[in-house]
Design an enzyme around this catalytic site. Sequence first.
Site, PDB file in Angstrom:
ATOM      1  CB  ALA A 148      -7.514   5.363   1.809  1.00 19.70           C
ATOM      2  CE  LYS A 172       2.333   1.775   0.484  1.00 18.23           C
ATOM      3  NZ  LYS A 172       1.255   1.854   1.481  1.00 18.23           N
ATOM      4  CB  CYS A 207       1.122  -4.327   4.897  1.00 15.35           C
ATOM      5  SG  CYS A 207      -0.661  -4.162   5.089  1.00 15.35           S
TER       6      CYS A 207
END
Length: 428
Positions: free
Chosen positions: A255, A259, A374
């Site tokens: 989610a 991607k 990230c």
Amino acid sequence: MKKQNLRSMAAQAVEQVIEQGQSLSNVLPPLQQKVSDKDKALFQELCFGVLRTLSQLEWLINKLMSRPMTGKQRTVHYLIMVGFYQLLHTRIPPHAALAETVEGAVAIKRPQLKGLINGVLRQFQRQQEELLAEFTQSEARFLHPDWLLRRLKKAYPQQWQEIADANNQRPPMWLRVNRNHHTRDAWLALLEEAGMSGFPHEAYPDAVRLASPAPVHALPGFDEGWVTVQDASAQGCMTWLEPKNGEQILDLCAAPGGKTTHILEVAPQASVMAVDVDEQRLSRVYDNLKRLGMKAQVKQGDGRKPAEWCGETQFDRILLDAPCSATGVIRRHPDIKWLRRDRDIQELAQLQSDILDAIWPHLKSGGTLVYATCSVLPEENSQQIAAFLKRTPDAALSDTGTPECPGLQNLPGAEEGDGFFYAKLIKE
């Protein structure tokens, strides 16, 4: 909705983030429904801006008020911050910023505090120059919590200040051109025809940075699926995953689906399974697939327990965009600075480690697993992969870093993507 209520609503939104630990992305949608369309951008600017510069605004309040506002008066504390933010960081005329902020006290049923708010904001205006000179000498000037600065200094002794500065900027708007509809150059030409301009990324073939952010529906073919909003660094995952038609591919922790859809743009005939633990966020995966006219198998499931959602299935390729501190995307989500705690990093590293160990047996021999986060913190990135390689004899690092320092780390930059980490692993 009366316009002056924007300030009180922004104060309430920030209060929910700081005092209740709620994320801004959960707090904003219900409040935005009460805001007129023409005021939505300003409301968002006030909420994001106050959270971006919170250390500065908090420092100013401590200088200008003899004691903090507590209990039911706490919203007024954040309302004063909204006032400071407008005076310091927006083009709103000071008299209007002052009047509207003071009026906000009525909306939160604290009319008796209008005089106090007015007095503090006017005192700031009188002392602004000397206060700001003093602020530039304080630790608070980096606009980060102390624990995070300590970690950045340790991990990046030469670059920590650049990273902190990048985190405090407004993010660029990156797009991904759907190669099944147009080449990137062809879409850039359409963008120019629409009166906008963009710049191609040097390394990532589908990525375009807009010269200035624009509403998505103004972008050529957005509703038809020609283009998707996705940061350049997130697009970099495909460089290492290299999905192929006919393969069985797992997108784990998928989610909101950016991607997943990128995999299907690169390999439209691949069989893709998208899995996420958060059922609510999976609705975004369905929305993204629908807009782009794509199909994938979407499942709710815990990455630590793959047998529950994929049985004995083995995959040709796995993309694990692991749950992380999100310290690489602070410029997009400034609330991260205030929601994360130092102790979270060890807990997240353990969770990442558990997912890696659980999913590795579901990768075919000769298959590729791309581990991505990230985050900019080594505990979640290079150290995580080094430890995994040490305990996993059939895992080999490929193309990304060295065994001593595995993986590749992107750092956030004004004209670059977000902070992001990749490690490409091959099962021997």
